[in-house]
Design an enzyme around this catalytic site. Structure first.
Site, PDB file in Angstrom:
ATOM      1  N   CYS A   1     129.019 -55.189  99.488  1.00 49.75           N
ATOM      2  CA  CYS A   1     128.523 -55.991  98.148  1.00 49.75           C
ATOM      3  C   CYS A   1     127.513 -54.989  97.289  1.00 49.75           C
ATOM      4  O   CYS A   1     126.415 -55.077  97.588  1.00 49.75           O
ATOM      5  CB  CYS A   1     128.083 -57.371  98.157  1.00 49.75           C
ATOM      6  SG  CYS A   1     127.611 -57.950  96.721  1.00 49.75           S
ATOM      7  N   ASP A   2     128.009 -54.238  96.669  1.00 47.90           N
ATOM      8  CA  ASP A   2     127.108 -53.173  95.757  1.00 47.90           C
ATOM      9  C   ASP A   2     125.635 -53.668  95.377  1.00 47.90           C
ATOM     10  O   ASP A   2     124.718 -53.186  95.599  1.00 47.90           O
ATOM     11  CB  ASP A   2     127.768 -52.418  94.790  1.00 47.90           C
ATOM     12  CG  ASP A   2     128.578 -51.400  95.457  1.00 47.90           C
ATOM     13  OD1 ASP A   2     128.587 -50.641  96.313  1.00 47.90           O
ATOM     14  OD2 ASP A   2     129.707 -51.007  94.780  1.00 47.90           O
TER      15      ASP A   2
END
Lengths: 788, 788
Positions: free
Chosen positions: B471-472
């Protein structure tokens, strides 16, 4: 017909199609708004870097202000749809987005506000916009009037698109408590450090109204539908706005107000539009501006713009020129000096010249700017490429490219300051350096700057150009470290010649000699290396090639190289005659004098980026008004008053439709350029950049005061030495000078020579001491007056 | 009604207003074009960084591709006006800019081209677009047909806006020699070093035609006039284009072709549109494409797209699913694997997963990508955040932010590669490191990556999250160096469990023990630290706070934390039941399963930027298909085939108008997300991002092949272990596997259990050796076949 109205304090344009992109601008210390006659707008505020609160509908680049801003139907703007609910007929004001033929149109920018009056369907919309003085806020007032003798059921729908605010988060909704449409966004970022930097951002954009809307919509798409902005689906077939929201959709602030107006009845709607940090700020702004009494606000606003008052009021046979000089020119000068062009890192030369303009409005501002700049000077004497105005500021864009001319402007600006104020005490103010805490006087700072200029020279004694001089994009003449600038040699000579009398005044004999001698040597070298037989070349490339000369097919002649040769005295009378002839033949156009010709049509890689700009735009052969102002200065300096005035006068469009159409600009500001390449691209020649950021205005004002009307300060008093144009039989000026006010009348004594007819001090406590002396050169000197 | 046509190789949309932003995409190795049904386009090419040749009408930001691209009337696109010159009536194709109700509309994207058929005024326009295979070039073919029984005098006017190419220089003119409109520009820059970097740029944009235009216009404004794009002034009242040029004005390539067509007569016009370095290149492109025989080009083009062929052809009762899996899914997989999403620095996890998709199309491409990635691995075992694909490339955007998950994907991709190919020799290939020239085997590289993952843990033995994992934007859980990721613990455990058998295969007993033990410990810790009573938490913040748990008001449950707990085996049956219930209750929607819920509506600064994204968009609680695919994988892994299929199936819109309207996308690609926040923002839930860059497709393909149809490779052969949905009475597959081709038929034996009915090798030289063995676990194994 287009014209000045209200004694020149307001302009009136009666057709939105003559000059579609013509515009006016408003500003305060925190923001700027460039508003065109049809409703399109570019606005930004400082936070501390420039930011927008209304956006184009796509991810836009952050950039400096661009010339010839293109508009398109979804460009940000402020629009008002008006619908007759009985007939379903509609129009939009000011003109976009529906572009319906109107029964009456008036775009009327004033000094402190912008006004439109639009009439259609027997309804009149009077729209007035001003900015809050101390807030980033647009204050709108719309008066809807039923011009018919029937009762009317109408809808007024302000449509303020907010655009593509962020790919991370954007949306909007109506907030009942605030009676506002509040569009929210999160300024996009990816690095955690930016989160902390962004925390103070005003990521809300709101439109508050003084009355409850009957309906609203926040989704641009829901409003427009398949109909298009010229015929929005939401308003078709008697429909009303759907009270919709924008959820990661392009937001727009759209409200629908229903009016049931009796014959000749009217109503007033007030709106506030701007950015905010949070709802509390919106609430506070509503209370302070929207719900408060308008009159005090109007007064504060007018008081702010009243500061934009110059030191002369003129009365000449040229009424348009009078209005421009009395109202709009000082306004533009003040904009520059007071707002720093809304940048945190103004280019050093711009910052200094903008300060020069303030000499004639508010000399203290010029003084402070000089001190700010000099504190950022290096101990070597070198000036930085930009002046940082806030702690977070950094050098951006062109200020990351080394230019060699910046110190030149110190002498020019200080000379103007001292002439006007006689405040030589400034020279003794001590301040440190960017890289050395040693405190030295302003005089020492500037002398060191002059010294630095004298020393950055090659074996011929010519100054290096590095990656540009005044001409920013002339970046490849000397990027290898060898190329030199002919213009810069002239500019240094001129600056030294301005500085020498100041050194003399301070009894600095050694410096007088050094600088005089260097100026003299420079003038010799200018003639030795740059004279090309009929004019001066512009520079010598890294490879040793003189350019801007008769054998060049493009860029054959550069205006600055001639103007400054006159200013610095390098050119003799014969040379001057040849140069003027060449300028007339090659550079002059009906729209002003071009900066160079022929414009480059392909890259010349020993000259640089300037040759890649569109031919006739900006520095590549446009009528670049800053350069034209230098030319006018050089003409005045060599007693060519008539020519000089022609140059100045051509910078202003006339009120004629045909001219407004070509220029595409109203005569209420000086643009940085008009298109040149007159012989290459005649169709577009004369078209304005509509960019009002320009060093031109300070020079223009100085030339009008000190040269055209010849009212220049000296240590002894006010020297009168006018150079009025031949076709003015008479003229008069009220001049404020060192706290005194003079009324001076001129009349033409014989062809081409105007003389002051009478001069008197107004509102003087003691008129007795006023003396007017005719000097040896026949110039008059007013002295002995009471200063304020 | 919308539907697949031509045996599923083409889609047919019959109304431009149902899903206005629905689109198709074409690409080649050098460029990509995202074309919507109404004519709007986003196109870019690699040079080496992505560049555009048709621009928005303002200065645009350079950025990565944005979801939910907004369109507006002046957005770049390719349009055709058609005017009946006798009646003056007009319409535009495909639909914009006039948006006139059409008698017939068909938007028909195919695998290798895009086609429209539009009918109005008894004129049919058939428009076909494909890309050149080896050039940055759009090839257009327009057939104009007179459907009436009268002779018709008509004008066809292609309008290809070029937009705001540059503030330095933009313009355009008709070039008679090339029979093309050639728009020129100079990519803006200010630093002299950039001049040299830009020299190879294709700064021309051209539109060449196969016949001479009768008239043309290059100035967008001259064309549009006051009429607007929906009714351009230049075409009003029978007017013809003015043969104008654009001189530092927004350029557009506009040509007018006059046709005098007999009853039922038709004519064909060919156009080429694209960028070029110079006129010589345009000339060459014209010769190679515009004036050359079309048939060989068509074949080359189809041959290129024919590579986008997967390893299965399916036949099930779900026709739409068949078409998607047989044609469109492998096409999307191939796009990712072959074009690297048109970036020079793909994110490491994307690059690896895109390579995983290629395992089923072109395993060699996967192998090469693995080698490319591993050469950029650090000697410590750490993987960089992006893989640089060209020498000039640098890490941009999100790749400048440290993420901790990248090594995980190595084991997952290698496992897929080995399963499919049995090519264990890859593990012995030796290659160096980014920071060490020592050559070590792929096996050693990946083992070191696994080791690195095992070691980057805190005192509890939990893996740090740094500024994000998969999850950037979950960038503030651990930016202070303490926060850990629950998902990453699961992912590491899973990766290790995939890697262990490979270590076993290579007889690396010590590593088997180390990694097995670590995975086991991780699973214990996952239950110890992250289990929240009914589901797993997502991580523990720098401050030690577990989040993604029942006491959280927003972000209460995260899908990935559940899916990967199933994948890694941390969850027992009871936990699984609880999790599935929680997912059903909180995350499932008619449009797929949301990644988290409730979506964050305000910043949570111990979680980070993800909480600032618009609720229901992207990583903040959308139906993020990549995560949904992980979930499907975990369901298949735990024998929840029906549920798994439901998850996969929901990723595709149906052909129903109502569904297309909500999704706003055609079922020809997987978008990276559909809007979530189903309970918070129901109006927009289900809306597609229309972004076809997504790691989803590789997983989807793998799951269809290996799980749904249960055709997974093992060292011994092809294992048959299907999990077909209950409502398929039968199905069949042709499977290519290690050079052999099998035809396999399935039938439902009893509720919820499908069995392979028959399997035979097609085109085998020697069928005798084929053996099908029922294993102890009742799975069938096909072995002894002839491999290619």
């Amino acid at each position: 017909m287009a014209k000045f109205i209200e004694n020149g304090t307001r302009y009136h344009l009666d057709d939105p199609c003559i000059a579609p992109n013509s515009a006016a601008y408003l500003w305060n210390k925190k923001m700027m708004l460039h508003m065109n006659c049809r409703g399109f707008a570019v606005s930004q505020y400082m936070d501390p870097e420039p930011r927008k609160y209304a956006h184009v509908p796509n991810l836009a680049a952050q950039s400096f202000m661009q010339p010839e801003q293109p508009y398109f139907s979804h460009h940000p703007g402020r629009f008002f749809y008006l619908r007759d609910n009985q007939s379903g007929e509609m129009f939009s004001a000011p003109y976009e987005p529906m572009k319906v033929d109107l029964d009456r149109f008036a775009f009327e920018p004033g000094l402190a506000d912008i006004r439109w009056v639009v009439e259609k369907l027997d309804i009149e919309l009077s729209i007035r916009l001003n900015l809050a003085v101390d807030a980033v806020l647009e204050c709108w007032q719309v008066t809807v009037k039923n011009l018919s003798s029937q009762r009317r059921d109408i809808s007024l729908i302000p449509y303020f698109p907010v655009g593509y605010a962020s790919w991370m988060n954007m949306g909007g909704q109506y907030d009942a408590e605030l009676n506002a449409i509040v569009c929210s966004s999160v300024t996009p970022y990816q690095k955690v450090t930016d989160y902390f930097k962004h925390q103070h951002f005003k990521d809300l954009t709101f439109l508050s109204a003084s009355r409850l809307p009957d309906f609203y919509e926040v989704s641009q798409q829901a409003f427009e539908g398949e109909g298009g902005l010229h015929n929005p689906s939401a308003l078709q077939q008697g429909g009303n706005l759907n009270n919709g929201e924008a959820h990661y959709e392009l937001p727009a602030a759209i409200m629908q107000f229903q009016y049931n107006l009796p014959a000749n009845g009217s109503d007033v709607l007030k709106l506030s539009f701007g950015p905010a940090k949070d709802k509390a700020e919106i609430k506070q702004l509503n209370q302070q501006y929207l719900y408060a009494d308008q009159e005090p606000q109007r007064q504060v606003c007018e008081a702010y713009f009243a500061q934009a008052k110059g030191c002369i009021t003129i009365e000449t046979p040229d009424q348009q020129f009078n209005h421009f000089v009395n109202h709009w020119l000082p306004r533009q000068v003040f904009y520059h000096g007071d707002s720093q062009r809304l940048t945190t890192d103004p280019q050093t030369r711009n910052y200094l010249q903008d300060a020069m303009g303030m000499v004639y409005l508010k000399p203290e501002a010029c003084k402070q700017a000089l001190l700010t700049a000099l504190k950022q000077q290096k101990f070597s004497g070198e000036m930085p490429d930009g002046i940082l105005l806030s702690e977070q500021a950094e050098l951006k864009y062109i200020n990351q490219v080394p230019h060699t001319d910046h110190p030149v402007w110190l002498a020019i600006v200080l000379n103007a300051y001292l002439q006007e104020t006689n405040d030589y005490s400034l020279l003794q103010v001590k301040l440190g350096w960017a890289d050395n805490s040693l405190e030295q006087s302003v005089f020492e700072h500037v002398s060191k700057a002059m010294q630095f200029l004298c020393e950055a020279k090659d074996e011929r004694g010519l100054p290096y150009i590095a990656q540009g001089d005044w001409c920013d994009p002339m970046n490849m003449v000397g990027y290898q470290g060898k190329g030199v600038s002919g213009w810069l040699a002239e500019a240094i000579s001129y600056a030294l010649q301005l500085w020498v009398p100041i050194c003399e005044h301070l009894g600095e004999a050694a410096l007088v000699q050094t600088f005089s001698q260097h100026a003299e040597q420079l003038n010799q070298r200018i003639n030795q290396y740059f004279w090309d037989g009929a004019w001066y070349g512009r520079g010598i490339t890294d490879a040793g090639k003189l350019f801007g000369i008769s054998s060049d097919k493009e860029g054959r002649i550069f205006l600055n190289a001639q103007s400054w040769a006159l200013l610095c005295g390098a050119a003799n009378d014969e040379q001057k005659a040849q140069m003027l002839k060449a300028i007339d033949e090659q550079l002059d156009t009906p729209f002003g004098v071009m900066m160079s010709a022929p414009a480059f049509t392909e890259m010349r890689d020993d000259v640089g980026r300037v040759t890649q700009k569109w031919p006739g735009s900006a520095e590549n052969g446009s009528v670049y008004n800053h350069a034209a102002a230098f030319y006018a200065a050089s003409l005045y300096a060599s007693s060519e008053g008539q020519r000089a005035f022609d140059v100045l006068r051509k910078m202003l469009p006339s009120n004629q439709n045909q001219e407004l159409k070509v220029r595409g600009q109203l005569p209420i500001y000086l643009p940085n350029y008009y298109r040149g390449a007159y012989y290459q691209y005649p169709r577009t020649a004369g078209r304005s950049s509509n960019l009002f950021n320009t060093g031109t205005c300070a020079w223009y004002y100085q030339l009008v005061v000190e040269q055209l009307f010849g009212l220049r300060g000296t240590p002894q008093g006010l020297l009168l030495s006018p150079q009025l144009p031949d076709d003015w039989p008479k003229a008069s000026v009220v001049r404020e000078f060192r706290g005194a006010v003079f009324s001076i009348e001129y009349q033409q004594v014989n062809a081409g020579r105007a003389q002051p007819l009478c001069a008197k001090q107004l509102m003087s406590a003691d008129e007795a001491k006023l003396t007017i002396t005719q000097q040896a050169d026949k110039q008059l000197l007013i002295s002995g007056f009471v200063t304020g």
